[in-house]
Design a protein around this motif. Sequence first.
Motif, PDB file in Angstrom:
ATOM      1  N   MET A  59      39.721  30.265 -18.431  1.00 19.76           N
ATOM      2  CA  MET A  59      39.203  30.434 -17.069  1.00 19.76           C
ATOM      3  C   MET A  59      37.949  29.578 -16.848  1.00 19.76           C
ATOM      4  O   MET A  59      37.763  29.022 -15.759  1.00 19.76           O
ATOM      5  CB  MET A  59      38.909  31.910 -16.789  1.00 19.76           C
ATOM      6  N   ASP A  60      37.125  29.467 -17.877  1.00 21.07           N
ATOM      7  CA  ASP A  60      35.919  28.639 -17.772  1.00 21.07           C
ATOM      8  C   ASP A  60      36.297  27.176 -17.584  1.00 21.07           C
ATOM      9  O   ASP A  60      35.705  26.466 -16.760  1.00 21.07           O
ATOM     10  CB  ASP A  60      35.046  28.816 -19.025  1.00 21.07           C
ATOM     11  N   ALA A  61      37.315  26.724 -18.307  1.00 21.79           N
ATOM     12  CA  ALA A  61      37.779  25.339 -18.167  1.00 21.79           C
ATOM     13  C   ALA A  61      38.342  25.122 -16.764  1.00 21.79           C
ATOM     14  O   ALA A  61      38.073  24.085 -16.128  1.00 21.79           O
ATOM     15  CB  ALA A  61      38.829  25.024 -19.226  1.00 21.79           C
ATOM     16  N   LYS A  62      39.105  26.112 -16.266  1.00 24.30           N
ATOM     17  CA  LYS A  62      39.655  25.990 -14.912  1.00 24.30           C
ATOM     18  C   LYS A  62      38.534  25.981 -13.875  1.00 24.30           C
ATOM     19  O   LYS A  62      38.610  25.251 -12.882  1.00 24.30           O
ATOM     20  CB  LYS A  62      40.630  27.136 -14.633  1.00 24.30           C
ATOM     21  N   SER A 118      34.574  20.528 -10.320  1.00 25.41           N
ATOM     22  CA  SER A 118      34.622  19.062 -10.312  1.00 25.41           C
ATOM     23  C   SER A 118      35.425  18.542  -9.124  1.00 25.41           C
ATOM     24  O   SER A 118      34.987  17.643  -8.401  1.00 25.41           O
ATOM     25  CB  SER A 118      35.224  18.568 -11.627  1.00 25.41           C
ATOM     26  N   ILE A 119      36.593  19.131  -8.915  1.00 30.50           N
ATOM     27  CA  ILE A 119      37.450  18.713  -7.800  1.00 30.50           C
ATOM     28  C   ILE A 119      36.769  19.035  -6.466  1.00 30.50           C
ATOM     29  O   ILE A 119      36.729  18.208  -5.548  1.00 30.50           O
ATOM     30  CB  ILE A 119      38.837  19.389  -7.887  1.00 30.50           C
ATOM     31  N   ALA A 120      36.207  20.264  -6.373  1.00 27.88           N
ATOM     32  CA  ALA A 120      35.552  20.677  -5.131  1.00 27.88           C
ATOM     33  C   ALA A 120      34.369  19.758  -4.824  1.00 27.88           C
ATOM     34  O   ALA A 120      34.172  19.342  -3.663  1.00 27.88           O
ATOM     35  CB  ALA A 120      35.108  22.128  -5.227  1.00 27.88           C
ATOM     36  N   ALA A 121      33.590  19.422  -5.841  1.00 25.99           N
ATOM     37  CA  ALA A 121      32.440  18.547  -5.626  1.00 25.99           C
ATOM     38  C   ALA A 121      32.902  17.182  -5.129  1.00 25.99           C
ATOM     39  O   ALA A 121      32.314  16.620  -4.188  1.00 25.99           O
ATOM     40  CB  ALA A 121      31.638  18.412  -6.926  1.00 25.99           C
ATOM     41  N   HIS A 122      33.975  16.678  -5.742  1.00 27.02           N
ATOM     42  CA  HIS A 122      34.494  15.362  -5.307  1.00 27.02           C
ATOM     43  C   HIS A 122      34.988  15.443  -3.863  1.00 27.02           C
ATOM     44  O   HIS A 122      34.697  14.557  -3.052  1.00 27.02           O
ATOM     45  CB  HIS A 122      35.625  14.922  -6.240  1.00 27.02           C
ATOM     46  N   GLU A 123      35.752  16.482  -3.553  1.00 32.39           N
ATOM     47  CA  GLU A 123      36.294  16.643  -2.205  1.00 32.39           C
ATOM     48  C   GLU A 123      35.186  16.814  -1.168  1.00 32.39           C
ATOM     49  O   GLU A 123      35.305  16.351  -0.046  1.00 32.39           O
ATOM     50  CB  GLU A 123      37.254  17.847  -2.146  1.00 32.39           C
ATOM     51  N   LEU A 124      34.094  17.494  -1.534  1.00 28.94           N
ATOM     52  CA  LEU A 124      32.985  17.695  -0.602  1.00 28.94           C
ATOM     53  C   LEU A 124      32.161  16.414  -0.437  1.00 28.94           C
ATOM     54  O   LEU A 124      31.643  16.140   0.655  1.00 28.94           O
ATOM     55  CB  LEU A 124      32.081  18.836  -1.074  1.00 28.94           C
TER      56      LEU A 124
END
Length: 174
Positions: free
Chosen positions: A112-115, A121-127
């Motif tokens: 869960m920590d890895a997810k 990471s994905i959210a930061a990139h998308e934002l």
Amino acid sequence: IIMLTRAAKRISMGEFNVRIRIISRDEIGLLASSFKNMVARLRKSKEELESYAKELEKKVKERTRELNQKVNDLEKAKLAMINMMEDVNETNKQLLEAQEKLKESMKELKIMDAKKDEFISIAAHELKTPLTAIHGFSQLLRNKAITKDKKKMENYLKIMERETSRLAQLVTDI
């Protein structure tokens, strides 16, 4: 002599209450007197032995009772130890089960920590993508040449609005 012989036979069979009546003062009288003394001492010795035997029997009974009590106490202690050992075994079993569950939970937490890290990471990139566009176009709008061209300025503002809406939707989705 006949009376002494009869008395000696009775004494030899364990009868120490034999009475000898010889009143003579000669050698037979002396023998009878010695015989009486011997019988009295034998009777006294027998009584002392019987008393000692009773005392020993009493002590043996007392010690036997004490030993039986100690045996009972030891049996109770043994039973208590067996119960404690069973409790310890059960507790160890429960601890091992808990340890296995904890290991499984740790594995799940790591996954869960890895997810979570991947999501962030994905959210930061998308934002960052719409923010970069908004920032870039806001910088362009500071340029006086672009602000004079109303068509370009309107286009940049539409892009900024679209990216702002996109950013708002991403935040809502998150």
